[in-house]
Design an enzyme around this catalytic site. Structure first.
Site, PDB file in Angstrom:
ATOM      1  N   ASP A  33       0.785  -1.242   0.000  1.00  0.00           N
ATOM      2  CA  ASP A  33       0.000   0.000   0.000  1.00  0.00           C
ATOM      3  C   ASP A  33       0.819   1.295   0.000  1.00  0.00           C
ATOM      4  OD1 ASP A  33      -1.442  -2.182   0.883  1.00  0.00           O
ATOM      5  OD2 ASP A  33      -2.129  -1.254   2.723  1.00  0.00           O
ATOM      6  N   ASP A 155      -4.979   0.766   9.594  1.00  0.00           N
ATOM      7  CA  ASP A 155      -4.934   1.706   8.476  1.00  0.00           C
ATOM      8  C   ASP A 155      -5.560   3.058   8.821  1.00  0.00           C
ATOM      9  OD1 ASP A 155      -3.996  -0.620   7.326  1.00  0.00           O
ATOM     10  OD2 ASP A 155      -5.858  -1.065   6.267  1.00  0.00           O
TER      11      ASP A 155
HETATM   12  C1  FRU Z   1      -3.718  -3.797   2.660  1.00  0.00           C
HETATM   13  C2  FRU Z   1      -3.074  -4.191   3.990  1.00  0.00           C
HETATM   14  C3  FRU Z   1      -3.433  -3.209   5.104  1.00  0.00           C
HETATM   15  C4  FRU Z   1      -2.296  -3.372   6.063  1.00  0.00           C
HETATM   16  C5  FRU Z   1      -1.137  -3.594   5.127  1.00  0.00           C
HETATM   17  C6  FRU Z   1      -0.083  -4.521   5.649  1.00  0.00           C
HETATM   18  O1  FRU Z   1      -3.026  -4.288   1.567  1.00  0.00           O
HETATM   19  O2  FRU Z   1      -3.438  -5.507   4.338  1.00  0.00           O
HETATM   20  O3  FRU Z   1      -4.703  -3.443   5.681  1.00  0.00           O
HETATM   21  O4  FRU Z   1      -2.115  -2.250   6.866  1.00  0.00           O
HETATM   22  O5  FRU Z   1      -1.667  -4.113   3.923  1.00  0.00           O
HETATM   23  O6  FRU Z   1       1.025  -4.529   4.784  1.00  0.00           O
END
Ligand code: FRU
Length: 481
Positions: A33, A155
């Site tokens: 992300d 997040d």
């Molecule tokens: C989305 C996710 C988020 C988390 C991150 C971990 O792709 O699963 O929810 O914070 O990636 O890398």
């Protein structure tokens, strides 16, 4: 941090002919992300989920890149390391906010206990120079989930809310359904639970099993000037729906009105990007004093569990981010177009010509593997655009009125060959293709439809051709190699 820097120093990624030129990709290892997007002092800072030792070790840091022109990205030392008890199994995703002369980056500390059970801690670092990132003494700011929710709580997306700040968190209810939780703070340190975002429509009480990476923004509808709230979110476990939501994890948005924690949508949950690879997007925070600009979005051009890619096996890196895309709202739908950047497009020979069935190569793009192509096509019947070798690895975009079929089955990419989607049925269709070595993003009809894909083509003998029964009213390209 030292071990991550060593891994970066030993990387072979930039030698890879598939390594993109103007898309952000990890200097080594894995990227997922986009995080902490912020524009300040005229510089765009992009952080991202970064696994420098992947696949040997899955530790997740925040990687960091910056750019003044959105084309040339400078790669910096990782910003946050999983070095404290509350983030030791991963510095997970989060957003940026500017306050008090500092940039605040909130994130989720991921911890696995001795039995492998998940714990989630919401934390923050601050920076004033983008070189030193200081974890708050007060971390973790939020310890664990409130009553009625599981440890799938992550997040943080933080925005000023008039009287302080709101934090929106991706969450899971105790009954294993997904939702968004809202918190409030006056100082970005002490957070109080406000409650869950609720919707008049019962279906959102049980819509997927975990909602990841929420964003909440306000923007006017370009058709009416009326302001709306837009919730962008990734509700895991939703889809497919006809030709839509066909990726392992979906990503979409609701347009409506937010009143407190009550969100009243005006339409359906819509897919943000119809491509094979797109997830976990985030919108830039604009620092006070920066020139006003449309909301600018960056997504992850990857999917969970699709790490088996040629770039990883051959050159030790995997995944990339999308180009920054301007968002506009038109008739209740989000439109996305790449922010236009340095480099005047050149008019192509093919402009103003009839295709009359035959395939026409675009000589200006022969051997050019990083470019932005704009086509405006009078569609009589079916026509197509080919990227790559006719008799080798290529991607075909086959248009008929109202439909597009994307075929990459001849490429070196193993995660899905053909996708079909509905597109606006127009006499003249505007198509923008952003192609950068192994990354392709397609934007149709003034950004009405976006389609992203990884496109592992042959480095040699690259060409672009159009064919079919159509007239190319206009064609221009900016070459970015
Ligand atoms: C989305 C996710 C988020 C988390 C991150 C971990 O792709 O699963 O929810 O914070 O990636 O890398």
């Amino acid at each position: 941090m030292d071990a991550a820097q060593r891994a970066i120093g030993e990387s072979r990624a930039s030698l890879d002919p598939d390594y993109p030129r103007f898309h952000i990709a990890p200097p080594v290892g894995r990227l997922n992300d986009p995080n902490g997007l912020v524009v300040i002092d005229g510089v765009y800072h992009v952080f991202y989920q970064f696994g420098p030792f992947f696949p040997r070790d899955k530790a997740i840091y925040w990687g960091h890149a910056s750019s003044a022109d959105l084309v040339t990205w400078r790669s910096h030392a990782p910003a946050i390391a999983p070095a404290d008890w509350y983030d030791r199994n991963g510095v997970y995703s989060g957003g940026a906010v500017v306050h008090d002369g500092r940039v605040w980056l909130h994130y989720t500390g991921n911890v696995k206990d001795a039995e492998g059970r998940r714990e989630a801690y919401q934390c923050a670092v601050t920076t004033t120079d983008f070189e030193h990132f200081t974890k708050l003494e007060a971390n973790p700011l939020i310890s664990g989930p409130p009553e009625g929710y599981t440890a799938h709580l992550r997040d943080p997306y933080v925005v000023p809310d008039g009287e302080g700040f709101a934090m929106y968190l991706g969450a899971q209810r105790a009954d294993n359904t997904g939702c968004v939780l809202a918190y409030h703070s006056d100082d970005l340190v002490e957070w109080r639970l406000v409650g869950e975002l609720t919707f008049p429509d019962e279906r959102y009480a049980s819509y997927g099993y975990m909602w990841e990476c929420p964003n909440l923004l306000r923007l006017p509808d370009a058709d009416t000037g009326e302001e709306y709230d837009v919730l962008i979110v990734c509700p895991q476990g939703v889809g497919p729906r006809g030709d839509e939501f066909r990726n392992i994890f979906p990503c979409g948005y609701l347009v409506g009105h937010l009143d407190g924690t009550r969100f009243t949508p005006i339409g359906e949950f819509a897919e943000l990007d119809s491509g094979f690879e797109f997830y976990a997007p985030q919108v830039f925070t604009v620092a006070p004093g920066e020139p006003e600009q449309p909301p600018l979005l960056v997504g992850w051009l990857g999917n969970g569990s699709e790490d088996g890619q040629p770039s990883l096996a051959e050159h030790g890196w995997v995944h990339a981010l999308s180009v920054p895309r301007d968002l506009t709202l038109r008739g209740g739908r989000l439109h996305q177009l790449p922010r236009r950047i340095a480099g005047e497009p050149t008019l192509l020979e093919i402009a103003g010509s009839e295709l009359a069935g035959e395939a026409r190569e675009l000589p200006e793009l022969a051997g050019v593997r990083s470019f932005i192509l704009d086509l405006s096509v009078d569609q009589r019947d079916a026509w197509s655009l080919r990227l790559g070798k006719r008799d080798g690895a290529h991607v075909t975009l086959a248009f008929e009125r109202g439909a597009l079929t994307v075929d990459r089955s001849t490429t070196r990419y193993p995660h899905g060959g053909v996708r079909r989607l509905a597109v606006p049925d127009l006499d003249r269709l505007d198509v923008t293709v952003v192609h950068d070595r192994s990354v392709t993003e397609v934007f149709l009809a003034a950004g009405h439809t976006a389609f992203s894909l990884r496109s592992y083509l042959d480095p040699d003998g690259f060409s672009v051709a159009v064919a079919g029964d159509a007239a190319v009213a206009n064609a221009a390209a900016a070459v970015l190699e």
